[in-house]
Design an enzyme around this catalytic site. Structure first.
Site, PDB file in Angstrom:
ATOM      1  N   ALA A  35      40.857  34.560  37.626  1.00  9.96           N
ATOM      2  CA  ALA A  35      40.511  33.901  38.728  1.00  9.96           C
ATOM      3  C   ALA A  35      41.756  34.020  39.470  1.00  9.96           C
ATOM      4  CB  ALA A  35      40.043  32.403  38.518  1.00  9.96           C
TER       5      ALA A  35
ATOM      6  N   ALA B 184      39.539  43.846  36.711  1.00 10.32           N
ATOM      7  CA  ALA B 184      38.473  43.584  37.548  1.00 10.32           C
ATOM      8  C   ALA B 184      38.538  44.011  38.897  1.00 10.32           C
ATOM      9  CB  ALA B 184      38.209  42.216  37.337  1.00 10.32           C
ATOM     10  N   ASN B 185      39.899  43.981  39.180  1.00  8.41           N
ATOM     11  CA  ASN B 185      40.184  44.341  40.724  1.00  8.41           C
ATOM     12  C   ASN B 185      39.852  46.101  40.904  1.00  8.41           C
ATOM     13  OD1 ASN B 185      41.078  41.793  41.391  1.00  8.41           O
ATOM     14  ND2 ASN B 185      43.231  42.471  41.749  1.00  8.41           N
TER      15      ASN B 185
ATOM     16  N   ASN C  26      54.933  50.908  40.575  1.00 11.79           N
ATOM     17  CA  ASN C  26      55.587  50.827  41.836  1.00 11.79           C
ATOM     18  C   ASN C  26      57.096  50.767  41.793  1.00 11.79           C
ATOM     19  OD1 ASN C  26      56.332  48.357  40.519  1.00 11.79           O
ATOM     20  ND2 ASN C  26      54.671  47.099  41.631  1.00 11.79           N
TER      21      ASN C  26
ATOM     22  N   GLY D  75      54.107  54.686  51.566  1.00 13.04           N
ATOM     23  CA  GLY D  75      53.404  55.807  50.677  1.00 13.04           C
ATOM     24  C   GLY D  75      53.578  55.947  49.280  1.00 13.04           C
TER      25      GLY D  75
ATOM     26  N   ASP E 254      47.938  40.663  53.602  1.00 12.03           N
ATOM     27  CA  ASP E 254      48.229  40.030  51.968  1.00 12.03           C
ATOM     28  C   ASP E 254      48.145  41.426  51.312  1.00 12.03           C
ATOM     29  OD1 ASP E 254      48.163  38.908  49.848  1.00 12.03           O
ATOM     30  OD2 ASP E 254      45.987  37.808  50.123  1.00 12.03           O
TER      31      ASP E 254
ATOM     32  N   ASP F 111      46.075  47.669  42.773  1.00 10.82           N
ATOM     33  CA  ASP F 111      45.019  47.904  41.979  1.00 10.82           C
ATOM     34  C   ASP F 111      43.814  48.953  42.748  1.00 10.82           C
ATOM     35  OD1 ASP F 111      46.053  46.077  40.059  1.00 10.82           O
ATOM     36  OD2 ASP F 111      45.097  44.449  40.930  1.00 10.82           O
TER      37      ASP F 111
ATOM     38  N   GLY G 237      43.285  38.184  50.320  1.00 12.89           N
ATOM     39  CA  GLY G 237      42.645  38.371  48.940  1.00 12.89           C
ATOM     40  C   GLY G 237      42.728  39.527  48.429  1.00 12.89           C
TER      41      GLY G 237
ATOM     42  N   SER H 160      39.132  42.157  49.763  1.00  9.44           N
ATOM     43  CA  SER H 160      39.672  43.184  50.835  1.00  9.44           C
ATOM     44  C   SER H 160      39.471  44.406  50.649  1.00  9.44           C
ATOM     45  CB  SER H 160      41.151  42.668  50.627  1.00  9.44           C
ATOM     46  OG  SER H 160      41.826  43.404  49.517  1.00  9.44           O
TER      47      SER H 160
END
Length: 301
Positions: free
Chosen positions: A14, A44-45, A184, A224, A245, A251, A286, A290
């Protein structure tokens, strides 16, 4: 024929999100806006992002028998992801505390909760899910030994995609299975450690590839991504958007990349599509809410 285009093995949290004028430094307190609660967690994302794009997706994860766990299950199901692999127990669902500044950048602290209980034994029991999946992706918000077990149980014809976040040194057998390793800039620095002898991300991609992955993707946010599956490093641009955001954008990128690779796209082409998905995601607040549909991605140039 596979039952699933993508099986995501990972975390479900959460997300407790607060907007701030600026993110606090060490020992500093800042006032923020109203608290909002969203379905999140890197695993989950990815599952929601892929399912929303149209991929047949399943998630192997653990949540608690609590309101946060039910929030996550509802979000997954509404996106079209299969929750047959989501195990529900009496340990609280994981929680991520997220501070987002006006530029859209964020700082995140994760309390793993039930994610820390996703064990190697759970992977062995879920063997049928692995064999039913074309691509398997993972992250590091679950125990590293569980990710190792995923690698040891990969079906021969499957493809493994790893986003090592939060970053830590990786065993050789995990690195060797990655196709690609998706990092990243921060994650690249941590994994390279003492081998970081350049400030050029293209060199990072080559150095990471030398550590054993079959391919590497270095994401660069609005700039990119770089893809490398041999001596050549190729830059993939990202569409210009107004970022609101960045939570969960990485993800979305990883999920889209894994899905397109499984569909047969070359690495550069899959990364270009993933960059468009990630760019679309940062235009909304979010994480899971999103994520764009395939039709929305097609409109982004």
């Amino acid at each position: 024929m596979y039952d699933y285009d993508l099986l995501v093995v990972g975390s479900a949290n959460a997300d407790l999100v607060v907007g701030v004028e600026r993110r606090p430094g060490a020992g500093e307190t800042v006032l923020g806006g109203d608290l909002s609660v969203h379905a999140g967690g890197k695993g989950a994302n990815q599952a929601v992002a892929a399912a929303r794009l149209g991929a047949r997706t399943a998630l192997l994860a653990r949540v608690g028998d609590d309101d946060h766990g039910r929030l996550l299950l509802d979000s997954l199901r509404s996106a079209g992801a299969d929750t047959v692999g989501v195990l529900v127990g009496d340990v609280p669902t994981g929680v991520a505390l997220i501070a987002v500044d006006p530029s859209g950048d964020n700082s995140i602290v994760v309390s793993p909760g039930a994610n820390a209980r996703l064990a190697p034994a759970d992977i062995r029991v879920a063997g049928s899910l692995l064999y039913a999946s074309h691509v398997i992706s993972a992250q590091l918000e679950i125990p590293l030994e569980t990710v190792v077990e995923v690698v040891r149980n990969l079906p021969e014809d499957s493809r493994f995609v790893l986003n090592p976040s939060p970053p830590r040194p990786l065993p050789t057998e995990v690195l060797a299975a990655c196709d690609p390793l998706v990092v990243n800039e921060h994650e690249a620095r941590v994994i390279l450690g003492g081998a970081l002898v350049s400030e050029d991300p293209a060199d990072w991609a080559r150095l990471l590839l030398a550590k054993g992955p079959r391919s590497v993707v270095v994401t660069l946010g609005a700039r990119g991504a770089l893809v490398c599956d041999g001596a050549e490093v190729t830059r993939v641009p990202s569409p210009e958007v107004d970022a609101v955001d960045t939570t969960g954008a990485g993800d979305a990128f990883a999920a889209a990349l894994a899905w397109r690779l499984g569909a047969g796209s070359p690495l550069r082409e899959a990364a270009a599509y993933a960059a468009r998905v990630g760019a679309a995601a940062v235009t909304r607040r979010g994480a899971q809410e999103s994520y764009p549909t395939a039709a929305e991605v097609e409109k982004l140039h």
